[in-house]
Design a protein around this motif. Structure first.
Motif, PDB file in Angstrom:
ATOM      1  N   ALA A   1       0.842  -1.197   0.000  1.00 52.24           N
ATOM      2  CA  ALA A   1       0.000   0.000   0.000  1.00 52.24           C
ATOM      3  C   ALA A   1       0.875   1.244   0.000  1.00 52.24           C
ATOM      4  N   HIS A   2       0.394   2.302  -0.676  1.00 49.00           N
ATOM      5  CA  HIS A   2       1.147   3.547  -0.799  1.00 49.00           C
ATOM      6  C   HIS A   2       0.181   4.716  -0.647  1.00 49.00           C
ATOM      7  N   PRO A   3       0.679   5.885  -0.216  1.00 48.27           N
ATOM      8  CA  PRO A   3      -0.233   6.999   0.086  1.00 48.27           C
ATOM      9  C   PRO A   3      -0.789   7.686  -1.161  1.00 48.27           C
TER      10      PRO A   3
ATOM     11  N   ILE B   1       6.032  -5.304  10.704  1.00 50.96           N
ATOM     12  CA  ILE B   1       5.614  -3.929  10.912  1.00 50.96           C
ATOM     13  C   ILE B   1       4.517  -3.619   9.906  1.00 50.96           C
ATOM     14  N   PHE B   2       3.429  -2.986  10.378  1.00 52.27           N
ATOM     15  CA  PHE B   2       2.311  -2.678   9.497  1.00 52.27           C
ATOM     16  C   PHE B   2       2.093  -1.173   9.492  1.00 52.27           C
ATOM     17  N   PRO B   3       2.305  -0.500   8.345  1.00 47.36           N
ATOM     18  CA  PRO B   3       2.146   0.960   8.300  1.00 47.36           C
ATOM     19  C   PRO B   3       0.687   1.365   8.369  1.00 47.36           C
ATOM     20  N   GLN B   4       0.425   2.484   9.022  1.00 43.56           N
ATOM     21  CA  GLN B   4      -0.924   3.012   9.171  1.00 43.56           C
ATOM     22  C   GLN B   4      -1.137   4.125   8.147  1.00 43.56           C
ATOM     23  N   ILE B   5      -1.529   3.713   6.935  1.00 49.57           N
ATOM     24  CA  ILE B   5      -1.726   4.691   5.875  1.00 49.57           C
ATOM     25  C   ILE B   5      -2.756   5.731   6.324  1.00 49.57           C
ATOM     26  N   GLY B   6      -2.429   7.002   6.138  1.00 52.41           N
ATOM     27  CA  GLY B   6      -3.307   8.095   6.554  1.00 52.41           C
ATOM     28  C   GLY B   6      -2.929   8.683   7.896  1.00 52.41           C
TER      29      GLY B   6
ATOM     30  N   LEU C   1      -8.150   2.934  -1.669  1.00 51.53           N
ATOM     31  CA  LEU C   1      -9.027   3.714  -0.814  1.00 51.53           C
ATOM     32  C   LEU C   1      -8.792   5.197  -1.068  1.00 51.53           C
ATOM     33  N   ASN C   2      -9.511   6.032  -0.336  1.00 50.28           N
ATOM     34  CA  ASN C   2      -9.348   7.472  -0.520  1.00 50.28           C
ATOM     35  C   ASN C   2      -7.940   7.942  -0.193  1.00 50.28           C
ATOM     36  N   ASP C   3      -7.263   7.262   0.746  1.00 49.61           N
ATOM     37  CA  ASP C   3      -5.956   7.743   1.173  1.00 49.61           C
ATOM     38  C   ASP C   3      -4.813   6.796   0.817  1.00 49.61           C
ATOM     39  N   ARG C   4      -5.090   5.770   0.032  1.00 52.58           N
ATOM     40  CA  ARG C   4      -4.010   4.846  -0.323  1.00 52.58           C
ATOM     41  C   ARG C   4      -4.355   4.109  -1.612  1.00 52.58           C
TER      42      ARG C   4
END
Length: 725
Positions: free
Chosen positions: A262-264, A333-338, A705-708
């Motif tokens: 996933a990317h921003p 590690i799991f990034p929290q997009i947004g 999604l809207n942010d990723r």
């Protein structure tokens, strides 16, 4: 290189060298060929003409001509799998226009507007569990995709499509294939496929073996991301009598495919973030937001037998059993997009540490009688069966909060500043044990009339399911039984005696049990799917040009939706989703030298109640693949391939209170291949260079999604060398 991987690579090389020495022994005559007799339950790629498959096993669970089946069916055989270098099912499914390209680490799929659950992917007609970890094709002979609901023969499913992998069987003739592949992603892969007689005979028929061994060590396009695979699959064919066959198979898969894909997205611009002063900065897609210790070791095993007995030319029996295990120990590690930490000079992302441990085992059985007979002018192909499935699964998940793990700079990440925490310090978020049972009786009839110019199909299935969930964190226990029946009706009318042009139509049903319990103890009815589909099939120019045109509509009902007006945590059955559209698929196969296959799909998928377009599905999709090989002259053996995968623009997923804030761009992938094949002695060689995503487009997957957004690989080069003898 990992020592165990190095050892397996050496083992494969030794096996190949021994087989090669056998193939080149002076004066040795080739082994006597054995006639491969196929029963009513078996179909192989040996029967196909190039990419074209004339028969399928999945739609009726009997070897049946596709032209006689009132259903849209796509088949990818072993030649297509090899030409596309599709090492897993996700890569292969992209070449069907009704499927949405999904992320590399997934075992689930999106088709015709619906997501596929674990029950929509099958091996030899029995369901498999899918979550993390791809489904590999090393021991797969062909993949059959049955469009629309297929609940009569396969039970519960979402109604988009059913994917059935047909495993390679042991053959009585000696044959060995070794293929080595390297890519620019620092990937090394070797695949050994060897089969032949064992020397003993029963009822004057040979015992046979087959071994598929695939080993891969490499990385993905993401930094700090591994892609390692070990696949071992021995198979045996044992003739128990003149009319009785037993096939045994064991499959072991171990994979470690790490990296978050996933990317921003900011202000509708993928890979962009804004600094505190409003300056936009670009986040390179190769940047990973994890750590070097991330790992996703997943082990899958499948042990099966397939017993077939032919009583006479009219009646056959089949008994199948599979024991499946799935063990996943995700530690990452799991990034929290947004969730960003923004300054005037840097943009960082918050992260959590999680462990997800899943242990599953499943027992599955099918027992079926197949009859092929005539009553006067009518021809019958009847199947009666009983199925049993039992699954036990333990899930134990741990996860920290975002304050425990330091953020990481998304533009210039620095790894190694955070060490893996002691699991004793990580809170438990999930601790459940789930037991599920499903029992079903089903019958399916394919009736031929008027000298088999008209075929009518009818099927019925009744199934009862039971699920018991023990939540060990809350001590809550829920036990939910669900009963459901489904039916299917259809017909094919061949417009001429050659059966080269046919009209077809079908009406079918699907269901998914709802195991949700409301706070007052009330349960919800099963989610159902009703589908209507019809069209035209053609097989022209003596089988050279063939295809299917179909128009379809599927409506899902009783889909659980939140009901806050009833109270906190309550759900009610809602009207669900509607998927309708048009599809064309076809192939032109004048010879094995020249092959064209592909299709187009138009899809209108929306929420029934509001008419809102379903996210991550394109209205227009195209997939195609072309192969040409020079048959003579100085360039004899030279061949080239061109693959095209296109998906139109899509809406990202949004919440109930927000609207989509950007449009997912078109998915445009061009794959090119160039190779040369030659023979020296008794060994056939083939060298190939493949370029996937040759135009180096930014490719968007299925989870936007809207942010990723979910990105797929940029341009990738692969070189493969195959030896066959």
């Amino acid at each position: 290189m990992n020592p165990s991987v190095r050892h397996l690579l050496r083992t494969a090389a030794v096996a190949c060298a021994l087989a090669s020495a056998r193939a080149q022994t002076p004066g040795e005559s080739p082994p006597a060929s054995e006639t491969l007799v196929l029963d009513a339950f078996t179909v192989t790629s040996e029967q196909d003409r190039g990419y074209k498959a004339a028969n399928a096993i999945g739609a009726t669970r009997m070897n049946t001509p596709i032209a006689n089946i009132p259903q849209s069916i796509a088949v990818f055989n072993d030649l297509f799998i090899e030409d596309t270098l599709s090492f897993n099912l996700t890569e292969l499914a992209n070449y069907d226009p009704t499927f949405m390209p999904t992320q590399a680490d997934r075992g689930t799929y999106l088709a015709r507007g619906f997501s596929s659950s674990f029950s929509a992917t099958f091996v030899d007609g029995l369901p498999q569990r899918n979550t993390f970890g791809p489904n590999y094709t090393a021991n797969v002979d062909r993949v059959e995709i049955l469009k629309g609901p297929a609940a009569i023969l396969y039970g519960q499913g979402p109604g988009g499509a059913t994917i059935n992998r047909v495993l390679k069987r042991a053959l009585p003739m000696a044959r060995t294939t070794l293929m080595a592949t390297v890519s620019d992603e620092v990937t090394q892969r070797i695949h050994l496929d060897t089969t032949g007689p064992l020397g003993a005979r029963i009822a004057d028929r040979p015992l046979a073996y087959r071994l598929n061994l695939a080993v891969q060590e490499g990385e993905t396009f993401k930094r700090e991301s591994e892609d390692n695979v070990v696949h071992v699959s021995p198979a045996f064919h044992i003739p128990l009598g003149r009319n009785t066959d037993l096939d045994l198979n064991f499959t072991y898969d171990k994979t470690n495919l790490t990296g978050n894909f996933a990317h921003p997205v900011t202000d509708g611009v993928p890979s962009q973030v804004l600094l505190a002063d409003g300056t936009p900065v670009h986040v390179p897609i190769e940047n990973s937001f994890g750590e070097p210790f991330d790992e996703r070791p997943i082990e899958k095993t499948l042990t099966s037998y397939d017993l077939r007995h032919r009583f006479n030319e009219h009646l056959s029996f089949r008994s199948q059993y599979q024991f499946e295990t799935y063990n996943a120990e995700l530690s990452e590690i799991f990034p929290q997009i947004g969730q960003y930490v923004i300054t005037n000079t840097s943009a960082s992302i918050r992260r959590v540490y999680r462990e997800q441990n899943t242990d599953m085992n499943a027992n599955r059985a099918r027992n079926e009688l197949a009859a092929a007979f005539n009553t006067g002018p009518l021809s019958h192909r009847t199947l009666v069966g009983y199925s049993f499935d039992e699954t036990n699964e333990r899930q134990l998940f741990y996860q920290t909060n975002s304050t425990t793990v330091p953020p990481i700079d998304m533009v210039n990440p620095r790894y190694g500043d955070f060490a893996r925490p002691d699991i004793a310090t990580v809170p438990v978020t999930t601790d459940t044990h789930t037991k599920a049972l499903a029992r079903a009786w089903y019958v399916n009839e394919l009736l031929g009339l008027f000298d088999d110019r008209l075929f009518l199909q009818a099927g019925y299935r009744t199934q009862d399911t039971y699920q018991r969930v023990n939540n060990r964190r809350t001590q809550a226990v829920s036990a939910i039984p669900t009963d459901a029946s489904t039916s299917s009706f259809g017909g094919v009318w061949h417009l001429n005696r050659a059966k080269s042009v046919s009209l077809w139509a079908t009406a079918s049903e699907a269901f998914e049990p709802n195991f949700r319990v409301n706070p007052d103890g009330a349960t919800l009815p099963p989610t159902t799917g009703r589908s209507r589909e019809g069209g035209l099939k053609f097989d022209l120019l003596d089988g050279v040009l063939n295809g299917t045109v179909s128009v379809f509509k599927t409506v899902r009902e009783n889909v659980p939706e939140a009901a806050p007006d009833l109270g906190d945590g309550f759900f009610r059955p809602g009207p669900g989703q509607t998927s309708q559209g048009f599809e064309f698929s076809g192939s032109y196969n004048p010879s094995r030298r020249f092959q064209i296959t592909g299709g187009y799909a138009y899809l209108d998928a929306y929420t029934t109640a509001t008419g809102e377009t379903l996210p991550n599905f394109a209205k227009h999709s195209v997939s195609g693949f072309l192969r040409y090989e020079q048959p003579d002259g100085p360039l004899k053996g030279l061949f080239a391939t061109v693959g095209v995968i296109y998906r139109g623009t899509r809406d990202p997923q949004s919440t109930a209170t927000t609207e989509p804030t950007w449009v997912v761009p078109e998915f445009k992938r061009l794959d090119l291949g160039l190779g040369y094949g030659w023979k020296s002695g008794r060994i056939h060689y083939r060298a190939t260079v493949n370029v996937a995503n040759a135009a180096d487009e930014l490719l968007f997957g299925d989870n936007n999604l809207n942010d990723r957004y979910a990105m797929l690989a940029p341009r990738t080069w692969k070189f493969s060398l195959r030896l066959q003898f």
